[in-house]
Enzyme design. Structure first.
Site, PDB file in Angstrom:
ATOM      1  N   VAL A  26       0.850  -1.216   0.155  1.00 22.49           N
ATOM      2  CA  VAL A  26      -0.056  -0.011   0.019  1.00 22.49           C
ATOM      3  C   VAL A  26       1.114   1.453   0.129  1.00 22.49           C
ATOM      4  CG1 VAL A  26      -1.599   1.505   1.296  1.00 22.49           C
ATOM      5  CG2 VAL A  26      -1.983  -1.240   1.342  1.00 22.49           C
ATOM      6  N   ASP A  45      10.733   3.218   5.873  1.00 22.38           N
ATOM      7  CA  ASP A  45      10.400   1.811   6.307  1.00 22.38           C
ATOM      8  C   ASP A  45      11.273   1.320   7.336  1.00 22.38           C
ATOM      9  OD1 ASP A  45       8.502  -0.674   4.757  1.00 22.38           O
ATOM     10  OD2 ASP A  45      10.054  -1.390   6.010  1.00 22.38           O
ATOM     11  N   THR A 137      -6.210  -0.682   7.638  1.00 23.19           N
ATOM     12  CA  THR A 137      -7.487  -1.302   7.913  1.00 23.19           C
ATOM     13  C   THR A 137      -7.511  -1.493   9.282  1.00 23.19           C
ATOM     14  OG1 THR A 137      -7.826  -2.144   5.661  1.00 23.19           O
ATOM     15  CG2 THR A 137      -9.156  -2.828   7.373  1.00 23.19           C
ATOM     16  N   CYS A 277      -6.756  -8.996   3.414  1.00 26.36           N
ATOM     17  CA  CYS A 277      -7.811  -8.263   3.714  1.00 26.36           C
ATOM     18  C   CYS A 277      -9.217  -9.086   4.357  1.00 26.36           C
ATOM     19  CB  CYS A 277      -8.175  -7.670   2.500  1.00 26.36           C
ATOM     20  SG  CYS A 277      -6.713  -6.537   1.898  1.00 26.36           S
ATOM     21  N   ARG A 348       0.350 -15.020   2.133  1.00 24.89           N
ATOM     22  CA  ARG A 348      -0.383 -14.632   3.357  1.00 24.89           C
ATOM     23  C   ARG A 348      -1.628 -15.093   3.272  1.00 24.89           C
ATOM     24  NH1 ARG A 348       0.966  -8.350   4.041  1.00 24.89           N
ATOM     25  NH2 ARG A 348       0.780  -8.379   1.755  1.00 24.89           N
TER      26      ARG A 348
HETATM   27  N1  SAJ Z   1     -12.445 -15.332  -3.384  1.00 23.69           N
HETATM   28  C1  SAJ Z   1     -13.202 -16.376  -3.578  1.00 23.69           C
HETATM   29  N2  SAJ Z   1     -14.348 -16.195  -4.309  1.00 23.69           N
HETATM   30  C2  SAJ Z   1     -14.666 -14.751  -4.671  1.00 23.69           C
HETATM   31  C3  SAJ Z   1     -13.636 -13.841  -4.578  1.00 23.69           C
HETATM   32  C4  SAJ Z   1     -12.461 -14.044  -4.052  1.00 23.69           C
HETATM   33  O1  SAJ Z   1     -13.108 -17.270  -3.141  1.00 23.69           O
HETATM   34  O2  SAJ Z   1     -15.816 -14.605  -5.311  1.00 23.69           O
HETATM   35  C5  SAJ Z   1     -11.268 -15.359  -2.525  1.00 23.69           C
HETATM   36  C6  SAJ Z   1      -9.973 -15.524  -3.561  1.00 23.69           C
HETATM   37  O3  SAJ Z   1      -9.763 -16.563  -4.069  1.00 23.69           O
HETATM   38  C7  SAJ Z   1      -8.508 -15.156  -2.410  1.00 23.69           C
HETATM   39  C8  SAJ Z   1      -9.724 -14.111  -1.401  1.00 23.69           C
HETATM   40  O4  SAJ Z   1     -11.215 -14.527  -1.528  1.00 23.69           O
HETATM   41  O5  SAJ Z   1      -8.323 -16.065  -1.708  1.00 23.69           O
HETATM   42  C9  SAJ Z   1      -9.563 -12.568  -1.454  1.00 23.69           C
HETATM   43  O6  SAJ Z   1      -9.874 -12.390  -2.721  1.00 23.69           O
HETATM   44  P1  SAJ Z   1      -9.998 -10.871  -3.087  1.00 23.69           P
HETATM   45  O7  SAJ Z   1     -10.570 -10.716  -4.614  1.00 23.69           O
HETATM   46  O8  SAJ Z   1     -11.022 -10.015  -2.170  1.00 23.69           O
HETATM   47  O9  SAJ Z   1      -8.616 -10.260  -3.031  1.00 23.69           O
HETATM   48  P2  SAJ Z   1      -8.093  -9.240  -1.924  1.00 23.69           P
HETATM   49  O10 SAJ Z   1      -7.922  -9.991  -0.664  1.00 23.69           O
HETATM   50  O11 SAJ Z   1      -6.759  -8.736  -2.548  1.00 23.69           O
HETATM   51  O12 SAJ Z   1      -9.004  -7.941  -1.493  1.00 23.69           O
HETATM   52  C10 SAJ Z   1      -8.741  -6.849  -2.199  1.00 23.69           C
HETATM   53  C11 SAJ Z   1      -9.477  -5.848  -1.190  1.00 23.69           C
HETATM   54  N3  SAJ Z   1      -9.273  -4.591  -1.275  1.00 23.69           N
HETATM   55  C12 SAJ Z   1      -8.819  -3.925  -0.274  1.00 23.69           C
HETATM   56  O13 SAJ Z   1      -8.891  -4.293   0.749  1.00 23.69           O
HETATM   57  C13 SAJ Z   1      -8.511  -2.423  -0.519  1.00 23.69           C
HETATM   58  C14 SAJ Z   1     -11.137  -6.097  -1.488  1.00 23.69           C
HETATM   59  O14 SAJ Z   1     -11.648  -5.014  -0.665  1.00 23.69           O
HETATM   60  C15 SAJ Z   1     -11.244  -5.871  -2.991  1.00 23.69           C
HETATM   61  O15 SAJ Z   1     -12.791  -6.110  -2.997  1.00 23.69           O
HETATM   62  C16 SAJ Z   1     -10.776  -7.142  -3.602  1.00 23.69           C
HETATM   63  O16 SAJ Z   1      -9.307  -6.835  -3.671  1.00 23.69           O
HETATM   64  C17 SAJ Z   1     -11.101  -7.203  -5.010  1.00 23.69           C
HETATM   65  O17 SAJ Z   1     -12.026  -6.224  -5.450  1.00 23.69           O
HETATM   66  O18 SAJ Z   1     -10.639  -7.965  -5.719  1.00 23.69           O
END
Ligand code: SAJ
Length: 448
Positions: A26, A45, A137, A277, A348
């Site tokens: 970030v 950092d 967060t 997250c 992670r």
């Molecule tokens: N996942 C599922 N099914 C789904 C979507 C995700 O199993 O339908 C899993 C993914 O495989 C992963 C986990 O959930 O293991 C998280 O996936 P994610 O797409 O939410 O990715 P992140 O963790 O990088 O979430 C970030 C977050 N951004 C911030 O916190 C600023 C989240 O709020 C966003 O909505 C997300 O990215 C995004 O839009 O992809």
């Protein structure tokens, strides 16, 4: 000098110096974004390795979007250091972008926020009214609860020496469409004038909507519930992925049918929910709700569904090996993908870890292939496969992460080298009919 009535104009003209504490996935893009927007930047950092790499123009984060955009050594207005004390006196605004993980017992760990805040407050000039903004967060109340005692102990005065605000980060690693310069932001601050000034500052960073939403707690709560909502929605499809196969129905067929409705929001079932997250932020809300005596029952239940998904899948895989006649204790599984998310090199909270542990507890050996990760990213006991075209002798391949590099492989070749050509699509992204034609026995999460 920090806050003055001229702050908004200075922001509009780039005449402010912005400090960023924490140069991770970030903080570093944020520092680069403000530098690109014309501001003088001080990036801090604690990791000498991170600082040395950034100073050399190299990307220390796992996010490929940061490659090649780090200012070259000697670039003007670009200062990188391990010392908060050196950087802060130069800064009008200091953004704190440090980790907020959960502890082993799933409680929020706010030690990074506290330590970083204290180091900033100890370093700022008295009377400077430096604006310090937390972006990590946290649950509602943390910014005030964690920082006001430090400010008081050091003998600083809000409105004279310092101002505090909250502006949640909303970046999506590995998604260039939602980088620091393309996401809407909200700002919480007790002082509306400072809030308005920060709207001006962040409006220079992002092309999207930036708004003052009121006191700190409103902005803190908005970020947490964004991710809580996502966790609950994913938990719903994961729970359906356990129910429908028992009814002889493929959950993906049901979701495709439901998605024809204009306001149905589709999510995808999988082997689990990883990252820093989605599986983490709900615990903040759970903790805060418990603190105020109103239990967060739905949020807790959704976390339980997602947290146990890898265990559920391991049970299904074990049953598949048994039905394939693989003797107990001899099963060999190959995981395709280990990272928590496609096209990102970040292990992670990856569901691959509890999945592997559950398989190993059933005397099944686990190998893993993930070209986005280095061998050191995998835990002990996992056989790391670096060349998928030489992988052989496994009884089961499991797609855990939907990397392109794990989807577009020589499936026909791998099938011939498997001891049992069985594939389990843990992300519902493979063409199972095509795999059947290439000699695979196919299975998938949520499929009968
Ligand atoms: N996942 C599922 N099914 C789904 C979507 C995700 O199993 O339908 C899993 C993914 O495989 C992963 C986990 O959930 O293991 C998280 O996936 P994610 O797409 O939410 O990715 P992140 O963790 O990088 O979430 C970030 C977050 N951004 C911030 O916190 C600023 C989240 O709020 C966003 O909505 C997300 O990215 C995004 O839009 O992809």
């Amino acid at each position: 000098m920090g806050w003055t009535p001229d702050f908004a104009n200075q922001a509009a003209n780039g005449d402010l110096t912005v400090g960023i504490i924490g140069l991770g996935y970030v903080g570093l893009p944020t520092a680069i974004g403000f530098h690109d927007a014309g501001f003088t930047v001080w990036g801090v950092d604690i990791s000498q390795r991170t600082v040395d790499m950034v100073k050399r123009g190299e990307n220390p984060t796992g996010d490929p979007d940061v490659n090649d955009i780090i200012p070259a050594p000697g670039t003007e207005r670009w200062n990188i250091t391990t010392s908060t004390a050196e950087a802060v006196p130069h800064c009008d605004v200091v953004l704190v972008t440090v980790p907020t993980p959960v502890t082993e017992d799933l409680k929020p760990d706010l030690s990074y926020v506290q330590k970083a805040g204290r180091a900033v407050f100890e370093s700022l000039n008295k009377g400077s009214r430096t604006v310090v903004v937390l972006e990590s967060t946290v649950y509602p109340g943390v910014t005030a609860q964690t920082w006001l005692p430090e400010i008081e102990e050091i003998g600083l005065e809000i409105g004279v020496d310092v101002e505090i605000a909250y502006c949640p980060e909303r970046f999506n690693p590995g998604d260039p469409a939602h980088g620091v310069r393309q996401v809407a932001r909200v700002i919480g601050c007790y002082n509306p004038e400072v809030g308005a000034g920060l709207v001006g500052l962040y409006s220079r960073l992002t092309t999207e909507d930036v708004r003052y939403v009121g006191k700190l707690e409103v902005a803190e709560a908005s970020k947490v519930i964004e991710n809580v909502q996502r966790d609950i929605n994913i938990a719903l499809v994961n729970e359906l992925a356990r129910i429908f196969p028992v009814m002889g129905v493929d959950v993906e067929d049901v979701l495709s049918a439901a998605a024809t409705k204009w306001n149905f929001h589709r999510y995808t079932p999988g082997v689990g929910v990883g990252g820093h997250c989605i599986p983490v932020d709900p615990y903040y809300m759970i903790q805060r709700a418990a603190d105020v005596g109103v239990p967060a029952e739905l949020i807790t239940a959704a976390r339980a569904v997602n947290r146990t998904m890898p265990i559920h899948v391991a049970g299904v895989l074990n049953e598949m090996l048994y039905k394939a006649g693989v003797p107990s204790g001899e099963g060999k599984v190959l995981l395709l993908g280990w990272s928590y998310k496609a096209e990102v090199g970040d292990p992670r909270e990856t569901p691959a870890e509890p999945l592997s542990e559950a398989l190993q507890s059933k005397d099944i050996s686990v190998a893993a292939y993930d070209p986005h990760l280095d061998a050191r990213d995998f835990p002990e006991g996992i056989e790391v496969v670096t060349d998928i075209d030489s992988a052989k002798g496994y009884d089961l391949a499991v797609l855990v992460t939907a990397h392109e590099a794990c989807k577009v492989i020589d499936w026909a070749g791998l099938a011939t080298r498997m001891r049992n050509p069985i594939i389990y699509d843990g992300r519902r992204v493979l063409d199972l009919d095509d795999l059947e034609e290439n000699g695979w026995q196919t299975h998938a999460v949520g499929r009968p």
